[in-house]
Enzyme design. Structure first.
Site, PDB file in Angstrom:
ATOM      1  N   ARG A   1       0.849  -1.196   0.000  1.00 40.18           N
ATOM      2  CA  ARG A   1       0.000   0.000   0.000  1.00 40.18           C
ATOM      3  C   ARG A   1       0.882   1.243   0.000  1.00 40.18           C
ATOM      4  O   ARG A   1       0.636   2.201  -0.717  1.00 40.18           O
ATOM      5  CB  ARG A   1      -0.966   0.014   1.199  1.00 40.18           C
ATOM      6  CG  ARG A   1      -1.678   1.358   1.332  1.00 40.18           C
ATOM      7  CD  ARG A   1      -2.930   1.411   2.207  1.00 40.18           C
ATOM      8  NE  ARG A   1      -2.991   0.485   3.293  1.00 40.18           N
ATOM      9  CZ  ARG A   1      -2.318   0.608   4.452  1.00 40.18           C
ATOM     10  NH1 ARG A   1      -1.530   1.646   4.671  1.00 40.18           N
ATOM     11  NH2 ARG A   1      -2.445  -0.318   5.389  1.00 40.18           N
TER      12      ARG A   1
ATOM     13  N   TYR B   1     -16.638  18.233 -14.922  1.00 45.21           N
ATOM     14  CA  TYR B   1     -16.887  16.791 -15.006  1.00 45.21           C
ATOM     15  C   TYR B   1     -17.936  16.404 -13.954  1.00 45.21           C
ATOM     16  O   TYR B   1     -17.822  16.794 -12.792  1.00 45.21           O
ATOM     17  CB  TYR B   1     -15.574  16.044 -14.787  1.00 45.21           C
ATOM     18  CG  TYR B   1     -15.757  14.551 -14.676  1.00 45.21           C
ATOM     19  CD1 TYR B   1     -16.114  13.795 -15.793  1.00 45.21           C
ATOM     20  CD2 TYR B   1     -15.589  13.902 -13.470  1.00 45.21           C
ATOM     21  CE1 TYR B   1     -16.300  12.426 -15.689  1.00 45.21           C
ATOM     22  CE2 TYR B   1     -15.766  12.532 -13.358  1.00 45.21           C
ATOM     23  CZ  TYR B   1     -16.122  11.802 -14.478  1.00 45.21           C
ATOM     24  OH  TYR B   1     -16.304  10.454 -14.367  1.00 45.21           O
TER      25      TYR B   1
HETATM   26  C1  LIG Z   1     -13.273  10.406 -16.139  1.00 41.45           C
HETATM   27  C2  LIG Z   1     -12.912  11.715 -15.591  1.00 41.45           C
HETATM   28  C3  LIG Z   1     -12.666  11.888 -14.216  1.00 41.45           C
HETATM   29  C4  LIG Z   1     -12.844  10.761 -13.215  1.00 41.45           C
HETATM   30  O1  LIG Z   1     -11.949   9.717 -13.408  1.00 41.45           O
HETATM   31  P1  LIG Z   1     -12.270   8.169 -13.108  1.00 41.45           P
HETATM   32  O2  LIG Z   1     -11.012   7.497 -13.513  1.00 41.45           O
HETATM   33  O3  LIG Z   1     -13.466   7.791 -13.912  1.00 41.45           O
HETATM   34  O4  LIG Z   1     -12.541   8.073 -11.640  1.00 41.45           O
HETATM   35  C5  LIG Z   1     -12.301  13.151 -13.784  1.00 41.45           C
HETATM   36  N1  LIG Z   1     -12.174  14.200 -14.640  1.00 41.45           N
HETATM   37  C6  LIG Z   1     -12.402  14.055 -15.962  1.00 41.45           C
HETATM   38  C7  LIG Z   1     -12.252  15.248 -16.847  1.00 41.45           C
HETATM   39  C8  LIG Z   1     -12.780  12.827 -16.477  1.00 41.45           C
HETATM   40  O5  LIG Z   1     -13.017  12.715 -17.788  1.00 41.45           O
END
Ligand SMILES: *Cc1c(COP(=O)(O)O)cnc(C)c1O
Length: 385
Positions: free
Chosen positions: A51, A103
């Site tokens: 970890r 997002y």
């Molecule tokens: C997909 C995405 C995230 C989140 O990432 P995950 O790997 O799905 O947890 C954050 N910011 C943007 C711009 C994304 O496209």
């Protein structure tokens, strides 16, 4: 590290990666182990428990950090786990200023998790730097931005914003998922923390979920490692191997993503059934000049609306593609299409959504690296339906 002075393409392949000292393996092995033998009590080769640190993950952390021009990097189990770690730098009562065009998952973690712990979020339009200055108060600690934004493809002027955050002693964190370090390096423009969903372009093959943080600030880095180790949202060794492999072609993929993105942007814009195309490469995009200044290319993401703005027509179109796949996510070699209002941004209330321009017929396209003629053909056949 001498390799820091290499050009991007060379760094993408070599930075942080050395033949394995025990066998000479050229590719970094997958250290699928939880623990490491100690020669004497407390004496080990730098690894005690997986970890805290794992050799495969460490190589990847250094490799992405080299691309973002930072000293420190940390990989997490997902993009949102990386965002979670940044917010854990804060304390109850602290305030965050962020964009109103964000997002969906970031909006969700801000409003449904961290708001509960007494952190206040302001959602503003970042294109006007004055609004940012007016929103800053004594409790503000962090400014969180995305550029280009998801899904409206707005551009935030990172150099202008970092001037303000530095003057006010605030941390500036940039979600660099859409642009990737190939197109833009926020740290060089004055940001303190860079965040990635490595699930997208860094991995590049839609086969791994991962997050990443980078910084040059030693104190912030220490705190991030503390949070990573203490709360445990780490990236696994197999996933680290996959993203390391993806990184080696990042520059090649991004070139084609940009090229295909540009071709489809103009193709859609000239199509009579399309109302509007959002893509920062257009000369009449409201922030084109900033995009041109801070990005090396305009990327493979774009969004568009249909004439009539009907949700049914949007759904019908997306269900009619043959090459382009209807799916959430982005940044893979294959083209993906999604409907923000009902998919990625369903977490946003309708009112917030429409204020940000996410109307019923808005369709987001992650343009892949297929042959451009097949992509155009696919869009044409789908639009005739
Ligand atoms: C997909 C995405 C995230 C989140 O990432 P995950 O790997 O799905 O947890 C954050 N910011 C943007 C711009 C994304 O496209």
């Amino acid at each position: 590290m001498a390799e820091r002075s290499y050009k991007f393409d060379t760094k993408a392949i070599h930075a942080g990666v050395n033949p394995d000292p025990t066998t000479g393996a050229v590719m970094t092995p997958i250290y699928q182990t939880t623990t490491f033998a100690q020669e004497k009590v407390g004496e080990h080769k730098g690894f005690a428990y997986a970890r805290s640190s794992n050799p495969t993950r460490n190589v990847l952390e250094n490799a992405i950090a080299a691309l973002e021009n930072t000293k420190y990097g940390a990989c997490f189990g997902s993009g949102v786990a990386a965002i979670d770690a940044v917010l854990k730098l804060l304390s109850p009562g602290d305030e965050v200023i962020t964009t109103d065009d964000l997002y969906g998952g970031s909006y969700r973690i801000f409003t449904t998790i961290f708001a509960k712990y007494g952190i206040k979020f302001h959602f503003i339009k970042m294109k006007d730097v004055k609004v940012l200055e007016q929103t800053i108060n004594k409790k503000t600690k962090l400014v969180w931005v995305e550029t280009p934004t998801n899904p409206m493809m707005n551009i935030v002027d990172l150099a202008a914003i970092s001037k303000i955050t530095q003057k006010n002693n605030l941390l500036l964190a940039v979600d660099n998922t859409f642009a990737t370090p190939y197109l833009q390096t926020p740290i060089d423009l004055g940001a303190d923390i860079v965040m990635h969903s490595a699930t997208k372009y860094l991995g590049g093959h839609s086969d791994v979920v991962m997050g990443f943080l980078a910084t040059n600030n030693e104190e912030v880095a220490k705190e991030i490692y503390h949070i990573q180790n203490t709360t445990g949202a780490i990236a696994g060794p197999m996933d680290s191997f996959l993203v390391l492999r993806g990184l080696k072609t990042l520059h090649l993929r991004m070139e084609r993503h940009c090229e295909n993105g540009a071709q489809l942007a103009y193709f859609l814009r000239n199509h009579p059934q399309i109302e509007k195309v959002h893509w920062p490469g257009f000369k009449d995009h409201p922030n084109h000049a900033i995009a041109k200044k801070q990005m090396k290319g305009f990327g493979g993401m774009l969004s568009f609306t249909l004439k009539g703005d009907s949700i049914q027509a949007a759904h019908k179109l997306m269900e009619s593609f043959k090459v382009i796949t209807l799916a959430e996510s982005l940044g893979g070699v294959e083209s993906l299409v999604c409907h923000p209002a009902t998919m990625t941004h369903a977490a946003l209330p309708k009112e917030e959504r429409e204020k940000a321009g996410i109307t019923d017929s808005l369709i987001r396209l992650s343009v892949g690296v297929e042959h451009i003629e097949d992509l155009k053909q696919d869009i044409m056949q789908a639009l005739t339906k």
